[in-house]
Design a protein around this motif. Structure first.
Motif, PDB file in Angstrom:
ATOM      1  N   GLU A 131       0.335  -0.805  -0.404  1.00 27.14           N
ATOM      2  CA  GLU A 131      -0.134  -0.321   0.044  1.00 27.14           C
ATOM      3  C   GLU A 131       0.591   1.438   0.148  1.00 27.14           C
ATOM      4  O   GLU A 131       0.371   1.935  -0.579  1.00 27.14           O
ATOM      5  CB  GLU A 131      -1.142  -0.604   1.455  1.00 27.14           C
ATOM      6  N   ALA A 171      -4.346  -6.152  -1.012  1.00 30.68           N
ATOM      7  CA  ALA A 171      -5.759  -6.394  -1.418  1.00 30.68           C
ATOM      8  C   ALA A 171      -6.098  -7.663  -1.061  1.00 30.68           C
ATOM      9  O   ALA A 171      -6.881  -8.504  -1.057  1.00 30.68           O
ATOM     10  CB  ALA A 171      -6.053  -6.720  -2.875  1.00 30.68           C
ATOM     11  N   THR A 174      -7.911  -8.490   2.184  1.00 30.39           N
ATOM     12  CA  THR A 174      -8.498  -7.859   3.790  1.00 30.39           C
ATOM     13  C   THR A 174      -9.864  -7.435   2.652  1.00 30.39           C
ATOM     14  O   THR A 174     -10.455  -6.337   3.647  1.00 30.39           O
ATOM     15  CB  THR A 174      -7.801  -6.303   2.566  1.00 30.39           C
ATOM     16  N   LYS A 176      -9.980  -5.622   0.644  1.00 29.87           N
ATOM     17  CA  LYS A 176      -9.908  -4.469  -0.514  1.00 29.87           C
ATOM     18  C   LYS A 176      -9.150  -5.409  -1.657  1.00 29.87           C
ATOM     19  O   LYS A 176      -9.012  -6.043  -1.902  1.00 29.87           O
ATOM     20  CB  LYS A 176      -9.199  -3.579   0.146  1.00 29.87           C
TER      21      LYS A 176
END
Ligand code: PGA
Length: 250
Positions: A131, A171, A174, A176
């Motif tokens: 991230e 990702a 998660t 996400k």
């Protein structure tokens, strides 16, 4: 048109006896849909491979890692020859969990890719940014560098001998997911590197997206030109979810 690959990554989940029940369930459910357009693969713990290969003939099986060494005094390791001998046809290389928890670096992963190919196992080389790297605008740079290092000196006969998985670390597990457009942009950049390295062969190499792929987002991700399948963790543990992903790959 590349034949899509729906690849489950069970990680360290389920014991072999649970896998037998799971396989029976999946086999029955698969009879109810047309899955002839998709290759299905399950990458499972090494302890599961023998019984899972014996129990079925409708999907491919793979390891989740392999040793860079041929054989010898490497306690706890699993070799390419062992995976091949029990009937595996793929091996994941460089999953971000191995890069992070086992400190696997690009040089080591390059040796693992080469070792897999030497034994006619198809390596699924995983690449992806964190991230922080994405927020710093460095996602593409990071992934391109991982690819160049992981594939240094690597050659193969057919484009189906190599698979790349783009898995943004933020990702994974998660919930996400990268947007389909962001994932496509990265997979197109990956295809660009593959073209530099392998010219026309690059057109046939499968690039998978991985990171919270699930029934609700799979169709959109899989509709993108450079996303040729998925590497699926959580959703591959449930037969209904995996089946929905197979259907989404049409
Ligand atoms: P996830 O895992 O689908 O649970 O996010 C993907 C992976 O780690 O390969």
């Amino acid at each position: 048109m590349i034949r899509p690959l729906i690849a489950g990554n069970w990680k360290m989940n389920k014991v072999p006896s649970e896998a037998a029940t799971w396989l029976g369930e999946l086999k029955e459910k698969l009879k109810q849909i047309d899955s002839s357009h998709v290759d299905i693969l399950l990458c499972v713990p090494a302890t599961h491979l023998t019984s899972m290969v014996a129990a079925q003939g409708f999907l491919a099986l793979g390891g989740q890692d392999l040793s860079q060494h041929e054989s010898g005094a490497y306690t706890g390791e699993v070799s390419a020859a062992m995976l091949k001998d029990v009937g595996a046809s793929y091996a994941i290389v460089g999953h971000s969990e191995r890069r992070e928890y086992h400190k696997e670096n690009d040089g080591l992963l390059n040796a693992k890719v080469q070792k897999a190919l030497e034994h006619n196992l198809i390596p699924i080389l995983c690449v992806g940014e964190s991230e922080t790297q994405r927020d710093a605008g460095k996602a593409k740079e990071v992934v391109i560098a991982q690819l160049h290092a992981g594939l240094s000196g690597v050659s193969f006969e057919s484009s189906s001998d190599l698979v790349i998985a783009y898995e943004p670390i933020w990702a994974i597990g998660t919930g996400k997911t990268a947007t389909a457009d962001d994932a496509q942009e990265m997979c197109a950049a990956i295809r660009g590197v593959l073209k530099e390295l392998y010219l026309a062969q690059a057109e046939g190499i499968r690039i998978l997206y991985g990171g919270s792929m699930k029934p609700s987002n799979a169709a959109e991700l899989l509709s993108k030109a450079d996303i040729n399948g998925g590497l699926i963790g959580g959703a591959s543990l449930k037969t209904d979810d995996l089946l929905a992903l197979v259907e989404a790959a049409k």
